[in-house]
Design a protein around this motif. Structure first.
Motif, PDB file in Angstrom:
ATOM      1  N   SER A 133       0.829  -1.208   0.000  1.00 34.92           N
ATOM      2  CA  SER A 133       0.000   0.000   0.000  1.00 34.92           C
ATOM      3  C   SER A 133       0.856   1.248   0.000  1.00 34.92           C
ATOM      4  N   ALA A 134       1.900   1.264   0.841  1.00 34.03           N
ATOM      5  CA  ALA A 134       2.791   2.424   0.913  1.00 34.03           C
ATOM      6  C   ALA A 134       3.498   2.646  -0.425  1.00 34.03           C
ATOM      7  N   ILE A 135       3.954   1.547  -1.035  1.00 30.35           N
ATOM      8  CA  ILE A 135       4.640   1.656  -2.339  1.00 30.35           C
ATOM      9  C   ILE A 135       3.678   2.174  -3.399  1.00 30.35           C
ATOM     10  N   PHE A 136       2.441   1.662  -3.410  1.00 23.98           N
ATOM     11  CA  PHE A 136       1.449   2.087  -4.400  1.00 23.98           C
ATOM     12  C   PHE A 136       1.190   3.589  -4.304  1.00 23.98           C
ATOM     13  N   VAL A 137       0.939   4.087  -3.086  1.00 24.39           N
ATOM     14  CA  VAL A 137       0.672   5.524  -2.900  1.00 24.39           C
ATOM     15  C   VAL A 137       1.901   6.333  -3.274  1.00 24.39           C
ATOM     16  N   HIS A 138       3.088   5.881  -2.832  1.00 28.47           N
ATOM     17  CA  HIS A 138       4.339   6.591  -3.102  1.00 28.47           C
ATOM     18  C   HIS A 138       4.584   6.699  -4.609  1.00 28.47           C
ATOM     19  N   ASP A 139       4.398   5.594  -5.321  1.00 26.02           N
ATOM     20  CA  ASP A 139       4.654   5.582  -6.769  1.00 26.02           C
ATOM     21  C   ASP A 139       3.643   6.431  -7.545  1.00 26.02           C
ATOM     22  N   CYS A 140       2.355   6.287  -7.203  1.00 25.89           N
ATOM     23  CA  CYS A 140       1.323   7.062  -7.912  1.00 25.89           C
ATOM     24  C   CYS A 140       1.526   8.560  -7.686  1.00 25.89           C
TER      25      CYS A 140
END
Length: 199
Positions: A133-140
């Motif tokens: 979840s953290a990676i998804f938000v960070h990347d987007c």
């Protein structure tokens, strides 16, 4: 100096993230652990220039201006939508409505990027939060920042006098009258001589 330091740190974050995220660049640069370290520490340092800037009364005054959305700012936004370009149609203080929206958005985005970045860095401390979840938000959000930042830089390159003002602290009175007439009037009332060619 605050704007420049923040810009360089942001550029460092974006370049190192590109070296981590884009496979051909990652292969070309190599040294992944070094890129990760530079990315993490430049991200953590990102708010430092602004925090140090709080020691300056001029910077605090600019933050107050950025934080106030007035009636004329709504008028400025309407005129942009209708493609009106006259100074009367686009009234602006020291910062126009677009600059205020950008400043608020990028400040919030940096805080979210720092939070999600720290979650990825210290994921063991919060086991209930998914690393995915953290990676998804960070990347987007990183992609959104790239797009918005490119728009910001495009606008800056279209206006050499604004860039000169960022470097020197002075703009011509005619430029201020065209783009920030309310601010020019405020400065004149505050004691900047009317006959000066720069403000």
């Amino acid at each position: 100096m605050i704007h420049r330091a923040t810009g360089w740190l942001m550029l460092l974050c974006l370049v190192t993230s590109a070296c981590l995220y884009i496979a051909p660049l990652a292969q070309l640069v190599g040294r992944r652990p070094l890129m990760v370290t530079i990315h993490e520490w430049s991200g953590i340092a990102l708010p430092v220039p602004s925090l140090l800037g709080l020691l300056s009364s001029d910077f605090r005054a600019d933050l107050r201006r950025l934080n106030r959305f007035a009636v004329y700012d709504r008028q400025w936004l309407r005129s942009v939508r209708r493609r009106r370009t006259s100074p009367e149609a686009r009234p602006a203080g020291k910062f126009n409505a677009g600059q205020k929206i950008y400043a608020g958005w990028i400040a919030g985005a940096v805080l979210v990027m720092m939070f999600t970045g720290l979650l990825m860095w210290f994921i063991g401390l919060l086991p209930l939060v998914s690393r995915t979840s953290a990676i998804f938000v960070h990347d987007c959000l990183a992609w959104a920042i790239v797009i918005v930042l490119l728009g910001h830089m495009r606008k800056a390159f279209e206006d050499p006098e604004a860039r000169l003002g960022m470097r020197t602290g002075h703009v011509s009175r005619s430029w201020a009258d065209r783009h920030h007439a309310r601010w020019l009037r405020e400065e004149s009332v505050a004691g900047v001589p009317e006959k000066a060619d720069t403000v």
